[in-house]
Design a protein around this motif. Structure first.
Motif, PDB file in Angstrom:
ATOM      1  N   PRO A   1       5.078  -4.135  -0.294  1.00 37.25           N
ATOM      2  CA  PRO A   1       5.687  -3.377  -0.458  1.00 37.25           C
ATOM      3  C   PRO A   1       6.284  -3.488  -2.210  1.00 37.25           C
ATOM      4  O   PRO A   1       6.708  -5.185  -2.282  1.00 37.25           O
TER       5      PRO A   1
ATOM      6  N   GLN B   1       8.841  -1.421  -5.372  1.00 41.25           N
ATOM      7  CA  GLN B   1       9.275  -0.427  -6.230  1.00 41.25           C
ATOM      8  C   GLN B   1       7.767   0.252  -6.701  1.00 41.25           C
ATOM      9  O   GLN B   1       8.702   1.532  -7.142  1.00 41.25           O
TER      10      GLN B   1
ATOM     11  N   ASP C   1       5.694   3.531  -5.370  1.00 43.55           N
ATOM     12  CA  ASP C   1       6.460   4.749  -3.775  1.00 43.55           C
ATOM     13  C   ASP C   1       6.294   6.380  -3.751  1.00 43.55           C
ATOM     14  O   ASP C   1       6.170   6.697  -4.739  1.00 43.55           O
ATOM     15  N   ASP C   2       5.262   6.225  -3.312  1.00 45.32           N
ATOM     16  CA  ASP C   2       4.490   7.675  -2.425  1.00 45.32           C
ATOM     17  C   ASP C   2       5.577   8.894  -2.624  1.00 45.32           C
ATOM     18  O   ASP C   2       5.200  10.005  -2.540  1.00 45.32           O
ATOM     19  N   SER C   3       6.879   8.076  -2.513  1.00 43.69           N
ATOM     20  CA  SER C   3       7.423   9.118  -1.780  1.00 43.69           C
ATOM     21  C   SER C   3       8.075  10.350  -3.567  1.00 43.69           C
ATOM     22  O   SER C   3       8.576  11.020  -2.910  1.00 43.69           O
TER      23      SER C   3
ATOM     24  N   ASN D   1      12.753   6.315 -11.801  1.00 43.35           N
ATOM     25  CA  ASN D   1      13.179   6.680 -10.729  1.00 43.35           C
ATOM     26  C   ASN D   1      14.147   6.978  -9.542  1.00 43.35           C
ATOM     27  O   ASN D   1      15.448   6.962 -10.250  1.00 43.35           O
TER      28      ASN D   1
ATOM     29  N   ASP E   1      16.212   5.467  -7.389  1.00 41.72           N
ATOM     30  CA  ASP E   1      16.677   4.537  -7.075  1.00 41.72           C
ATOM     31  C   ASP E   1      17.050   3.624  -7.939  1.00 41.72           C
ATOM     32  O   ASP E   1      18.129   3.030  -7.501  1.00 41.72           O
TER      33      ASP E   1
END
Length: 285
Positions: A17, A19, A22-24, A59, A61
């Motif tokens: 994982p 940050q 991030d494919d979203s 991004n 977030d």
């Protein structure tokens, strides 16, 4: 009627994982650099020296800002395009990292009008259990000027080995060799030329990126790494650079795998010829 499942030969590689990848969502990167310095770099990309820049990743977030990051042009043939590729190196001695990555690359995908081939190919390799770079699309601005959509990828090195292959920051690392084809007669084809290092050209077996080739081992004996994993006591194959894939390349017409390697190279590529082209179990199908 339901179709039978295709048997899975290898375990899928689930990336650690991060940050960063991030494919979203598609993040934005803002770079600030002295404009006169940047203009000078653009006049001669192949000879341009690295420059220090201000780097900001945004991004939905978070906002991740780093001062004094080294930026330089990346790639070889990609320097022929107006839309340059870039490499950013963070100073880990100053505890500068990009989500545990000491360096990243922004690949321009200038030769691919879809901007999708390399990302899809990366995901396919991971799905069949092959370790390689991770990638995510970002939008790049330099001095508030839009440079376009880029594919941000790992820079294969110590950090990549620890986070992707070993999954441990304290892992003992082995030897890593980058394999490329800087010219027609100097290819990383893995042919046996003799018992000593002097039998082999220095330009092929080196950690330093020399560029010059665009495809993979099968075609041009280029664009891959060999890594000795001391934990497993095996050599592992790490392919890289997938912008010339999925229909983009030099082939003028479709061909079979039997004709693919021989018609394109005067030199033998043993892993193809011995393991595939001369393999009766494969060719009798």
């Amino acid at each position: 009627m339901s179709l039978p499942k295709v048997p899975q030969l290898y375990k899928s590689v689930v990336p650690a994982p991060s940050q960063a990848f991030d494919d979203s969502q598609i993040a934005t990167i803002h770079v600030s650099i002295d404009q006169a310095t940047f203009d000078k770099m653009l006049k001669n990309p192949e000879e341009a020296n690295p420059a220090m820049v201000q780097f900001r990743f945004i991004n939905s977030d978070l906002v991740h800002s780093v001062a004094q990051v080294e930026m330089k042009f990346a790639g070889k043939s990609s320097m022929d395009y107006k839309k340059q590729s870039f490499k950013f190196k963070f100073d880990d001695k100053k505890q500068q990292t990009f989500f545990d990555r000491p360096s990243i690359k922004l690949r321009s995908e200038a030769g691919d009008p879809t901007l999708m081939r390399e990302k899809i190919y990366i995901d396919v390799l991971n799905s069949v259990g092959i370790y390689t770079q991770q990638g995510a699309w970002v939008v790049l601005y330099i001095n508030n000027k839009l440079w376009g959509i880029y594919l941000m990828v790992d820079d294969i090195g110590k950090s990549f080995l620890r986070t992707t292959i070993h999954r441990s920051n304290s892992a003992t690392l082995g030897s890593l060799y980058q394999m490329n084809a800087p010219e027609e007669n100097h290819r990383a084809d893995l042919r046996y030329l003799g018992p000593t290092a002097k039998s082999y050209p220095d330009e092929v077996y080196t950690n330093k990126y020399l560029g010059g080739a665009w495809d993979s081992y099968w075609y041009s004996a280029s664009n891959y790494f060999l890594y000795f994993n001391p934990s497993l006591k095996v050599w592992q194959w790490v392919p890289t650079d997938f912008d010339d894939t999925l229909g983009k390349g030099v082939l003028e017409k479709q061909t079979t795998y039997k004709n693919y390697a021989p018609q394109l190279s005067k030199q033998d590529h043993p892993l193809v010829s011995k393991l595939i082209l001369r393999n009766q179990a494969i060719n009798q199908r």
